[in-house]
Structure formats: C-alpha cells, structure tokens
Design a protein around this motif. Sequence first.
Motif: not given
Length: 301
Positions: A122-127, A196-198, A220-226, A264-272
């Motif tokens: 239900x998020x509107x921004x990357x988790x 996002x595919x990984x 969190x880690x995936x490739x970038x984009x959505x 919607x399940x895009x993951x934020x990679x900011x912490x990584x």
Amino acid sequence: MDRLQRFTAKRRPPKKRMLVTGAKGLLGREIFHSFCREYEVSAAGVRECDVTSPMECRRAILGFRPDVVVHCAAYTAVDKAESEEETAFSVNAFGTRNVARLCRETGCLMVTYGSDYVFDGKSTRPYEEEDEAHPLSVYARSKWGAEQALREEDPEFLLIRSQWIYGPHGRNFVFAILDRARRGEPLRVVSDQTGCPTYARDLAEATKRLIDVRARGTFHFSNEGETTWFEFARFILDHACPGPVSLSSARTDELPYPAPRPAYSVLSKEKYRKATGVAPRSWEEALLEFLKRTYEGGVAW
Ligand SMILES: NC(=O)c1ccc[n+]([C@@H]2O[C@H](COP(=O)([O-])OP(=O)(O)OC[C@H]3O[C@@H](n4cnc5c(N)ncnc54)[C@H](OP(=O)(O)O)[C@@H]3O)[C@@H](O)[C@H]2O)c1
C-alpha cells in the motif's frame, strides 16, 4: 615456484570458512560461485542439511565450524504455500530459527534473505527497512516468521530483503517466459504489480560488499528502477526472443494465482548505498548482461 613465492604462499592466512544452506537453489548456487575463491565453502543441499532438523543443523555447523553461514534454504513456492502452510512455516520460520540458534551458539555470522512480500503493497514510495510489515500470503507470513525467529535468536546477522530474483542456476521468471515463448504459447502477464528485478549475481556481489564493510542488521537490495511483471516480460522478449510472441497484459484478479501479492513492493536501497558507498545498477543493464552471458549473441534459441 621461486623462494619469494614459496615464502608468501606459506604466509598466506587460511581461508575463512562459509557454509551455504539451500546450496542447490537459484541463489545458493550463485553464492557458492561468487564466494568459492575467497572462502572455503561447504555447499549443503537439503540432503546434507535439512534445516527443519535441529540435529542436522547442529551436525553441519559444528562439523564444519564456519565463520559465516549463508542461509539460502527456503520454501519458495508462493502459490503452493497457500495449501502447504505447515511445510512453509517449518522450512522458513523453524528452519531459520534452527540455523540462527547454532550461529549464536558458535559465534558465527549468519547471512540470510528476506522477501519484499512481507509488505502489503500500500506504500506510495519505496519500502524502507524499518517500514511495518504486513504480509498478505502464507509464504509471506512464513518469511516474516523467519525474520522474527532470526531477531529472537539474535545471532550476529545480516538479513537482506530482495525481490524478483533471476539468474542462471534455477527456475525463475526469465527462463519461464522464454520457455513458454519457445513453445509458442501465448503469454498473459500481470501489469498491476510493481517491483524491481534482481540479478542473482548482483545480489551475491551486494552480499559480499555488505560482509566486507561489516554491516549488520536488515538491508534491502534489488537492482535499481521499477517495473511491472508485464514490462519485465516484454523487455525479456524484446531482447532475447527471435520471433513474434503473443504477449498480453492482465489484471491480478483475472489470473488464477491463489496467493495474494503486494501491488507495489519496490525496495529502497538507500541504506545499502550508504553502507557500501555503491549504488545498484539499473535492472535493464543487469538483465541485458544476464541475457548476453546466457544466450550467446543475445538470442534465446
Ligand atoms: N527467488 C526470488 O525471487 C526471491 C525473492 C525474495 C527473497 N527470496 C529469498 O531468497 C532465498 C533463496 O531463494 P531462491 O530463489 O534461491 O529459492 P530456491 O531456488 O527455491 O532455493 C531454495 C533451496 O532451499 C532448498 N530447501 C527446501 N527445503 C529445504 C530444507 N528443509 N532444508 C534445506 N534446504 C531446503 C530447496 O531445495 P529443493 O528445491 O530440493 O526443495 C532449494 O534448493 C530464500 O530465502 C527466498 O525466500 C527469493
């Protein structure tokens, strides 16, 4: 070998030891290939270490005495889990608890993988890592159970949540799409689930980077984009399928998948990114490299 080489060979410190559970799976094999030069790796499939057995986990871990356990063993049949709840929980939650307990007892680092499906979409921004989990399906609840077991047992741990993983070593979406296209079957793919595919190789590399910077806790880690599954399928076909294929989009509620999935399940990679100083590459770039490596010349047949 000259005298200097003999001297340095003798002085080389012994390799660290890594035990991989679920080593015959998609990610387990990738981890083995990515780490086997740097570590002495014991690759344990279900026959060598059934993680639902505390005895087998004890034997595998005490017998090998690893510095790091990379726990890839999991029940991953998302739809089948709806009718096999006990098995899913036994492997994912109880199995992770067994491994975590032994890692705590022996003081070794436990690295394991979580799922974007712990979120409800239900998020509107990357988790972000600390966002509240609200798993929708049996598989997702069993993976959330695995995370809770890990935190309760509290070994030194690194939990990497990821999503939509593909790679050369196992069943995955890229091969499924190309197999069906090869058989001339029309494809209907959902266009209302965004993630996002990984690439498994990038995930293994990210694991290495996080271990090297001594990161601990959840990342969190995936490739970038959505993208959506439909656009992902179209990209695969556009770049690896030589002939025309019938591909159409569908809504999730039009297809007979029993397990609910987050929209919607895009993951934020900011912490990584902050921990490693490295940004993941885009999913398109990673996928093109995978297709090129897998299918000489980029064409699947
Ligand atoms: N693939 C994805 O898109 C994705 C996304 C997010 C997170 N993850 C997580 O990433 C991790 C690796 O997944 P994967 O894609 O590599 O899955 P996978 O290809 O299904 O590999 C899992 C491996 O675990 C083995 N296994 C099953 N039950 C076991 C048991 N009781 N004891 C020991 N091994 C057992 C399986 O063996 P059998 O095949 O013989 O049953 C399989 O080799 C899992 O934690 C998964 O939840 C995956």
